[in-house]
Design a protein around this motif. Structure first.
Motif, PDB file in Angstrom:
ATOM      1  N   ASN A  39       0.818  -1.211   0.000  1.00 45.11           N
ATOM      2  CA  ASN A  39       0.000   0.000   0.000  1.00 45.11           C
ATOM      3  C   ASN A  39       0.855   1.266   0.000  1.00 45.11           C
ATOM      4  O   ASN A  39       0.385   2.332   0.390  1.00 45.11           O
ATOM      5  CB  ASN A  39      -0.947  -0.018   1.202  1.00 45.11           C
ATOM      6  N   ARG A  40       2.107   1.116  -0.434  1.00 49.55           N
ATOM      7  CA  ARG A  40       3.042   2.244  -0.385  1.00 49.55           C
ATOM      8  C   ARG A  40       2.468   3.494  -1.046  1.00 49.55           C
ATOM      9  O   ARG A  40       2.499   4.591  -0.467  1.00 49.55           O
ATOM     10  CB  ARG A  40       4.374   1.849  -1.030  1.00 49.55           C
ATOM     11  N   GLY A  41       1.932   3.338  -2.230  1.00 50.27           N
ATOM     12  CA  GLY A  41       1.443   4.502  -2.972  1.00 50.27           C
ATOM     13  C   GLY A  41       0.430   5.303  -2.164  1.00 50.27           C
ATOM     14  O   GLY A  41       0.607   6.512  -1.950  1.00 50.27           O
ATOM     15  N   ALA A  42      -0.570   4.615  -1.666  1.00 54.41           N
ATOM     16  CA  ALA A  42      -1.639   5.297  -0.926  1.00 54.41           C
ATOM     17  C   ALA A  42      -1.101   5.922   0.360  1.00 54.41           C
ATOM     18  O   ALA A  42      -1.454   7.056   0.729  1.00 54.41           O
ATOM     19  CB  ALA A  42      -2.754   4.300  -0.597  1.00 54.41           C
ATOM     20  N   GLY A  56       9.980  12.606  -0.951  1.00 55.51           N
ATOM     21  CA  GLY A  56      11.223  11.831  -0.817  1.00 55.51           C
ATOM     22  C   GLY A  56      11.428  11.390   0.625  1.00 55.51           C
ATOM     23  O   GLY A  56      11.744  10.228   0.900  1.00 55.51           O
ATOM     24  N   ARG A  57      11.210  12.313   1.531  1.00 58.54           N
ATOM     25  CA  ARG A  57      11.364  12.005   2.943  1.00 58.54           C
ATOM     26  C   ARG A  57      10.370  10.925   3.376  1.00 58.54           C
ATOM     27  O   ARG A  57      10.718   9.979   4.075  1.00 58.54           O
ATOM     28  CB  ARG A  57      11.179  13.295   3.774  1.00 58.54           C
ATOM     29  N   ILE A  58       9.115  11.057   2.961  1.00 55.18           N
ATOM     30  CA  ILE A  58       8.084  10.107   3.390  1.00 55.18           C
ATOM     31  C   ILE A  58       8.331   8.722   2.788  1.00 55.18           C
ATOM     32  O   ILE A  58       8.178   7.702   3.456  1.00 55.18           O
ATOM     33  CB  ILE A  58       6.677  10.641   3.015  1.00 55.18           C
ATOM     34  N   ASN A  59       8.744   8.705   1.520  1.00 51.32           N
ATOM     35  CA  ASN A  59       9.114   7.426   0.911  1.00 51.32           C
ATOM     36  C   ASN A  59      10.242   6.766   1.690  1.00 51.32           C
ATOM     37  O   ASN A  59      10.203   5.568   1.975  1.00 51.32           O
ATOM     38  CB  ASN A  59       9.564   7.657  -0.537  1.00 51.32           C
ATOM     39  N   GLY A  60      11.244   7.557   2.054  1.00 53.64           N
ATOM     40  CA  GLY A  60      12.360   7.046   2.845  1.00 53.64           C
ATOM     41  C   GLY A  60      11.892   6.585   4.212  1.00 53.64           C
ATOM     42  O   GLY A  60      12.324   5.538   4.723  1.00 53.64           O
ATOM     43  N   GLU A  61      10.986   7.344   4.810  1.00 53.33           N
ATOM     44  CA  GLU A  61      10.501   6.983   6.144  1.00 53.33           C
ATOM     45  C   GLU A  61       9.718   5.679   6.109  1.00 53.33           C
ATOM     46  O   GLU A  61       9.777   4.888   7.055  1.00 53.33           O
ATOM     47  CB  GLU A  61       9.642   8.120   6.712  1.00 53.33           C
ATOM     48  N   LEU A  62       9.001   5.445   5.016  1.00 61.45           N
ATOM     49  CA  LEU A  62       8.285   4.169   4.921  1.00 61.45           C
ATOM     50  C   LEU A  62       9.282   3.006   4.815  1.00 61.45           C
ATOM     51  O   LEU A  62       9.099   1.947   5.430  1.00 61.45           O
ATOM     52  CB  LEU A  62       7.298   4.185   3.742  1.00 61.45           C
ATOM     53  N   GLY A  63      10.354   3.239   4.080  1.00 61.06           N
ATOM     54  CA  GLY A  63      11.409   2.226   3.987  1.00 61.06           C
ATOM     55  C   GLY A  63      12.025   1.961   5.354  1.00 61.06           C
ATOM     56  O   GLY A  63      12.277   0.809   5.731  1.00 61.06           O
ATOM     57  N   ARG A  64      12.249   3.024   6.096  1.00 57.97           N
ATOM     58  CA  ARG A  64      12.792   2.861   7.440  1.00 57.97           C
ATOM     59  C   ARG A  64      11.810   2.071   8.313  1.00 57.97           C
ATOM     60  O   ARG A  64      12.199   1.218   9.105  1.00 57.97           O
ATOM     61  CB  ARG A  64      13.045   4.241   8.040  1.00 57.97           C
ATOM     62  N   THR A  65      10.528   2.375   8.149  1.00 54.07           N
ATOM     63  CA  THR A  65       9.503   1.719   8.956  1.00 54.07           C
ATOM     64  C   THR A  65       9.469   0.219   8.686  1.00 54.07           C
ATOM     65  O   THR A  65       9.479  -0.597   9.619  1.00 54.07           O
ATOM     66  CB  THR A  65       8.117   2.347   8.656  1.00 54.07           C
ATOM     67  N   THR A  66       9.447  -0.155   7.406  1.00 55.46           N
ATOM     68  CA  THR A  66       9.423  -1.593   7.097  1.00 55.46           C
ATOM     69  C   THR A  66      10.767  -2.224   7.449  1.00 55.46           C
ATOM     70  O   THR A  66      10.823  -3.375   7.874  1.00 55.46           O
ATOM     71  CB  THR A  66       9.056  -1.852   5.624  1.00 55.46           C
ATOM     72  N   GLY A  67      11.849  -1.445   7.305  1.00 52.65           N
ATOM     73  CA  GLY A  67      13.173  -1.949   7.687  1.00 52.65           C
ATOM     74  C   GLY A  67      13.220  -2.287   9.170  1.00 52.65           C
ATOM     75  O   GLY A  67      13.741  -3.341   9.571  1.00 52.65           O
ATOM     76  N   GLN A  68      12.651  -1.426   9.995  1.00 49.09           N
ATOM     77  CA  GLN A  68      12.712  -1.739  11.435  1.00 49.09           C
ATOM     78  C   GLN A  68      11.756  -2.871  11.803  1.00 49.09           C
ATOM     79  O   GLN A  68      12.048  -3.665  12.703  1.00 49.09           O
ATOM     80  CB  GLN A  68      12.578  -0.482  12.314  1.00 49.09           C
ATOM     81  N   ILE A  69      10.661  -3.001  11.066  1.00 47.82           N
ATOM     82  CA  ILE A  69       9.794  -4.166  11.303  1.00 47.82           C
ATOM     83  C   ILE A  69      10.580  -5.450  11.021  1.00 47.82           C
ATOM     84  O   ILE A  69      10.532  -6.414  11.793  1.00 47.82           O
ATOM     85  CB  ILE A  69       8.519  -4.104  10.424  1.00 47.82           C
ATOM     86  N   THR A 151      -3.653   8.930   7.578  1.00 46.46           N
ATOM     87  CA  THR A 151      -2.498   8.033   7.479  1.00 46.46           C
ATOM     88  C   THR A 151      -2.540   7.019   8.614  1.00 46.46           C
ATOM     89  O   THR A 151      -2.340   5.815   8.418  1.00 46.46           O
ATOM     90  CB  THR A 151      -1.185   8.844   7.610  1.00 46.46           C
ATOM     91  N   SER A 152      -2.793   7.536   9.811  1.00 45.78           N
ATOM     92  CA  SER A 152      -2.796   6.706  11.004  1.00 45.78           C
ATOM     93  C   SER A 152      -3.814   5.586  10.889  1.00 45.78           C
ATOM     94  O   SER A 152      -3.509   4.412  11.106  1.00 45.78           O
ATOM     95  CB  SER A 152      -3.106   7.602  12.210  1.00 45.78           C
ATOM     96  N   LYS A 153      -5.024   5.963  10.499  1.00 50.43           N
ATOM     97  CA  LYS A 153      -6.099   4.985  10.408  1.00 50.43           C
ATOM     98  C   LYS A 153      -5.821   3.955   9.315  1.00 50.43           C
ATOM     99  O   LYS A 153      -6.017   2.742   9.511  1.00 50.43           O
ATOM    100  CB  LYS A 153      -7.408   5.726  10.098  1.00 50.43           C
ATOM    101  N   PHE A 154      -5.305   4.440   8.189  1.00 58.05           N
ATOM    102  CA  PHE A 154      -5.044   3.525   7.074  1.00 58.05           C
ATOM    103  C   PHE A 154      -3.941   2.529   7.425  1.00 58.05           C
ATOM    104  O   PHE A 154      -4.059   1.328   7.164  1.00 58.05           O
ATOM    105  CB  PHE A 154      -4.692   4.330   5.812  1.00 58.05           C
ATOM    106  N   VAL A 155      -2.874   3.026   8.039  1.00 59.59           N
ATOM    107  CA  VAL A 155      -1.795   2.112   8.436  1.00 59.59           C
ATOM    108  C   VAL A 155      -2.317   1.123   9.486  1.00 59.59           C
ATOM    109  O   VAL A 155      -1.972  -0.062   9.475  1.00 59.59           O
ATOM    110  CB  VAL A 155      -0.557   2.891   8.952  1.00 59.59           C
TER     111      VAL A 155
END
Lengths: 484, 484
Positions: A39-42, A56-69, A151-155
């Motif tokens: 669901n990265r796009g949304a 760019g920052r948010i895309n990177g932050e999502l990568g960080r988020t899945t990386g830490q998971i 964002t919060s609810k969707f995640v």
């Protein structure tokens, strides 16, 4: 809102979830990461819209988020984090036979997590607090941050989907929305067993107080920010003045200064203060205005600056441009070390791109500074190797005031790894014994339990004679992966 | 009394003591044990006189005290307890190079320790709290318990002698005497960084509140007691009724019932309650009166029993003999499970040899009991293996209510080892994440610190590339004793 059904479901889920195998738990965590990637796009579109942060920052932050998971998943799968400790029986011991005692960490119970506004992904719904609690074996009741509700609810829905796909009870994760009162009620609920929070000192300390006033007090892991001092020494600073000034301003203005590790305080020797001021001034020229997370934060930034402007001790190198509802430009002021030492107010964090440059005349002032300094997430030293050798006393003092001590670079850009420590002495956090970033964060949500003379068939796999999980265990005091 | 000079000396001592080598610290601890052994005769005479405990017990307790000192010494010498964790740099990583981050536990600072009356040696001046704090690298300010002032002071002198003989700064250990106000002032002092306490709920909770009301809150490890329930199942109890009743009463009356793990609550199936009552009655016949630690404790015991006597739900199997200033005989009463469930008052600890036998009609009552039960140091199950298999739900619930779960024997006689967990959910302690007995107790007085890009020559030995201390370290997530 009646929270009883939510907590009852979490408690009910806990009683089964705490017993699932490490590999099943790791698969569940990986399923969360997978669902987020799908669901990265949304997610990115929503988070950019709600946080004003660049794509760019948010895309990177999502990568960080899945990386830490994935980091927590691999830690859970490896399994040694539970500190399995076995003292086998000795029936022949005199005068009394010795019992068999086996100890491990066990999850603490339902955890209340508060999202942070400054990291809509990595410190929010599927952020480090939620994931480390789930990794430990605890259900999470997550209160979404009102700055990024969609964002919060969707995640949250992505996590719930992963719960379902993994065949786990729904009560493992619940997303709730609400204001201050709701947050307090969550912390007060008798079935809550721990709280994780990232945000302001006021809010964090207030949750800490509520948790301690409960009939049954519970731990609160509140990361409440820090001014992250940098200590610059003459040789090092003199040799690399312009690049250091530039990297300092880049760190200060990154994400509109809205990082927990934003370096808001820098100690500069008098003989270089004019040159550093000029270099900073140049760097600030090219620092663009940037939008803060929301209007409330921008308004607090301006108010804090206005208050500081009333202080005659400060000399302003750069004041913010004319007020704007959301776009903010950085600010920079100077103060003498003796004045800084004299008033604790100068230690207070201004959330955003504001830095105070403290000009010191001699190194004995720095010892005074180190003694007065409040607890910090990070402290950075810029010194060449001969300067460092002469600063052992200072370094020894500074170790007592922070969770991470840096010897190059800047404190922003927190690595998510095994050795990271993101948490320091009060008031930077409410519990210096913990970290909210990195693998050790999982231990916040566990407590030890010992089983005495437990029949082998009832023992958890981690504690059976055969080392079924192939983890590192301490047997009779010796660390080993051998079976008994 | 002005505490500033004491804490300043402790803080000053801390700044050097925290950096001494593990082997030197281990030698210092061993020197304490040696000094105590050299003075065994004098210590035993004083402690017997002041505690009313028999000489055999005190002699044994001194052995336990020096034994646990040696355990901490060997743990410090082995060294892996500091959780050294290394994530080496990766300068070639893209998009950003990875910094070198190395993390370990570091001592927390000066610790305030309160002595316990019920263990004049093992939980007092040179007891587990003091020694585990010293082992972690923290100075100790120790408040002697007024019930054994001479013993406390003398053992304090032994520690100070060991400090001197080891060439360490005097401020590492200070013995102070005083009342409630002094105790509060110690916890309030800004240089205090943690508190350890063993004693009553009232006193422990009050210190916890004071510590959290400080400008800088600090952790309080208060072990406040427990009723240590025993759950007896029909097959097991029926087969071994008399010996189990006898061992229960022995445990209940050991040391006049003044142990933290005294089993004050036992759940017995209705069909065996008369037989068990008779066996208990017989065992109590032969249980002599024994002197309590001091008159205040004896008087509290009688008051608690008088209060319980007003409750019509109780049937008394044995009331205490006529009041005596100090010598107390055990008491035993019976209650129906449904009545016990209905009022939390029946969970309150009566310090001394009093037990409540709860008669249950069916196992679903035990599930109710497990849900209502407050946090305990220990819970014991007496069940044969087929009974245990049927009690998975109950065991799963009971795990959430205690720090140690026993499957044979009685909870008194706490082993001092690596796997011991002496500490459980509130209200048995203020911090279920910790233990006050056994090797893991050292971790209460440490917090993590990470060093980023620290030059090798400044790194603590534990974190250098060469594994100089030969400890277990986590490198890139993998546990190893290899060097880098």
């Amino acid at each position: 809102m009646n929270l009883d059904p939510i907590f009852s479901a979490a408690q009910e889920a806990f009683l089964s979830y705490k017993n699932i195998s490490p590999s099943k738990k790791a698969e569940f965590l990986e399923k969360i990461a997978e669902t987020l990637e799908e669901n990265r796009g949304a997610i990115v579109i929503m988070a950019v819209r709600e946080s004003n942060l660049p794509e760019g920052r948010i895309n990177g932050e999502l990568g960080r988020t899945t990386g830490q998971i994935k980091l927590f998943a691999s830690q859970v799968r490896e399994g040694s984090w539970i500190e399995a400790t076995i003292d086998p029986a000795d029936p022949k011991r005199t005068p009394l036979p010795k019992a068999d005692i086996r100890r491990m960490l066990t999850p603490i119970g339902p955890v209340v997590v508060f999202g942070a506004s400054n990291f809509p992904l990595a410190f929010s719904t599927a952020g480090g607090d939620t994931i480390s609690a789930l990794a430990a074996g605890c259900p999470v009741i997550y209160k979404g941050h009102p700055a990024h509700p969609d964002t919060s609810k969707f995640v949250g829905e992505c996590i719930s989907k992963a719960v379902k796909l993994s065949g786990l009870p729904e009560g493992i994760f619940t997303h709730v929305e609400g204001g201050v009162k709701m947050g307090q009620d969550l912390v007060k609920h008798p079935l809550a067993k721990a709280v994780a929070f990232t945000g302001s000192f006021g809010a964090g300390k207030s949750l800490f107080n509520i948790a301690n006033d409960r009939k049954e007090p519970i731990p609160v892991y509140a990361e409440m920010g820090s001014v992250n001092p940098v200590f610059a020494f003459p040789e090092k600073l003199g040799n690399e003045l312009v690049p250091l000034a530039q990297s300092y301003i880049s760190s200060l203005t990154l994400g509109a200064g809205q990082f927990c590790t934003n370096p808001g305080l820098i100690f500069v020797p008098k003989e270089l203060s004019h040159r550093f001021e000029n270099a900073v001034s140049d760097a600030l020229e090219s620092a663009a205005e940037s939008p803060m997370l929301h209007e409330g934060i921008a308004s607090s930034f301006y108010t804090a600056i206005e208050n500081l402007k009333t202080r005659s001790e400060l000399k302003w190198v750069k004041v913010p441009n004319a007020k704007h509802l959301i776009n903010v430009s950085p600010a920079f002021a100077e103060i003498k070390a003796s004045d800084w030492i004299a008033d604790e107010l100068f230690q207070e964090e201004v959330f955003g791109s504001f830095a105070l440059m403290v000009v010191y005349e001699n190194e004995s002032e720095l010892i005074e500074v180190a003694k007065k300094l409040k607890g910090q997430l990070t402290i950075t030293l810029w010194a060449d190797s001969s300067e460092l050798k002469a600063q052992k006393e200072l370094i020894n003092l500074l170790e007592e005031k922070c969770g991470r001590l840096l010897f190059t670079g800047v404190p922003t850009g927190v690595e998510v790894g095994y050795a990271m420590q993101h948490g320091g002495p009060f008031p930077s956090t409410t519990d210096a014994r913990s970290t909210s970033v990195g693998a050790h964060a999982i231990k916040r949500f566990a407590r030890p339990i010992a089983f005495q003379d437990m029949p082998s068939e009832l023992l958890p796999d981690a504690l059976k004679n055969d080392n079924l999980l192939e983890i590192v265990r301490q047997i009779n005091g010796k660390f080993t992966t051998e079976s008994i």
